[in-house]
Scaffold this motif. Structure first.
Motif, short mmCIF file in Angstrom:
data_model
loop_
_atom_site.label_atom_id
_atom_site.label_comp_id
_atom_site.label_asym_id
_atom_site.label_seq_id
_atom_site.Cartn_x
_atom_site.Cartn_y
_atom_site.Cartn_z
N MET A 32 0.92 -1.10 0.12
CA MET A 32 0.03 -0.09 0.10
C MET A 32 1.00 1.15 -0.04
SD MET A 32 -3.28 -0.89 -0.25
CE MET A 32 -4.31 0.19 0.46
N HIS A 88 3.71 -5.41 6.96
CA HIS A 88 3.50 -4.56 5.96
C HIS A 88 4.33 -4.92 4.72
CE1 HIS A 88 1.41 -1.47 8.41
NE2 HIS A 88 1.91 -2.04 9.45
N GLY A 104 -4.52 -5.40 0.19
CA GLY A 104 -3.47 -4.56 -0.39
C GLY A 104 -3.27 -4.70 -2.03
#
Ligand code: TIU
Length: 223
Positions: free
Chosen positions: A24, A68, A155
């Motif tokens: 992202m 992430h 995502g």
């Protein structure tokens, strides 16, 4: 926890599960980055940010592990195969200087995760040179060290980095769920096809669900 999903309910234990948020980054979601350099209209992808934010906050508040990823290359591009850099005829190639710094290079402004979904201390951040989150990264080892067996994916883009990562996860023995309203493609029909193919054949790659039942399970007071 057991939540409604396709092709059948998804059961997971939060202590052995990780939320994996794929790429992202400003490079994919904001004008001037890699996504736009490939000729894509990036506006579509921004629409999933509020849904991703709601899941990230609920998962964090419940104490779940968060991972992430960023598609990011070293400044000298030593981890970028020429086949990746030279493919096609884009306006800007990986490593070239664009409006948000060098395209897909670690540390550049465009390579950062968008502020709405910024990692906080204690969360795992993986820089990956490929489309999949497992190739040439320490992700599998990190997940094993944390006792993780189940992954919840969000995502971009659904059919490229998200799908590749889910297939890599499947082959490594993880049960994976894709949150349908927390993923997007530059091509809506590719997203639809990906959702369908992941869960076909009795969940050949994994499960899909909307974020609503997950949010309800994570925050029982909202039920
Ligand atoms: N993160 C990710 O999906 N990388 C891509 O290059 N996606 C495209 O759809 N181009």
């Amino acid at each position: 926890m057991l939540i409604a999903a396709q092709p059948f309910p998804f059961e997971f234990d939060l202590a052995h599960s990780a939320l994996v948020i794929i790429d992202m980054q400003r490079d994919f979601i904001e004008p001037g980055g890699f996504g736009e350099s490939l000729g894509n209209n990036v506006a579509l992808l921004e629409a999933i940010v509020p849904a991703c934010q709601a899941v990230l906050h609920a998962w964090r508040d419940a104490g779940g592990l968060v991972v992430h990823t960023r598609e990011a290359h070293a400044a000298d591009l030593s981890d970028c195969p020429p086949a990746k850099r030279l493919r096609g005829n884009p306006a800007l190639r990986i490593g070239d200087v664009g409006p948000m710094g060098r395209i897909l290079v670690a540390g550049e402004p465009g390579n950062q995760i968008i502020p709405a979904l910024s990692p906080v201390a204690g969360e795992i951040v993986i820089d990956k040179p490929g489309k999949g989150a497992f190739y040439a990264t320490g992700l599998h080892e990190s997940l094993q060290q944390n006792g993780i067996s189940h992954l919840v994916f969000m995502g971009v883009t659904t059919e490229v980095c998200v799908q590749t990562s889910m297939r890599e996860a499947n082959d490594r023995g993880y049960d994976s769920l894709l949150l349908e309203d927390c993923t997007e493609s530059y091509f809506p029909h590719f997203k639809a096809a990906t959702v369908e193919m992941l869960r076909a054949q009795g969940g050949i790659i994994g499960w899909t669900a909307t974020s609503a039942p997950l949010l309800a399970a994570l925050t029982p007071s909202r039920r």
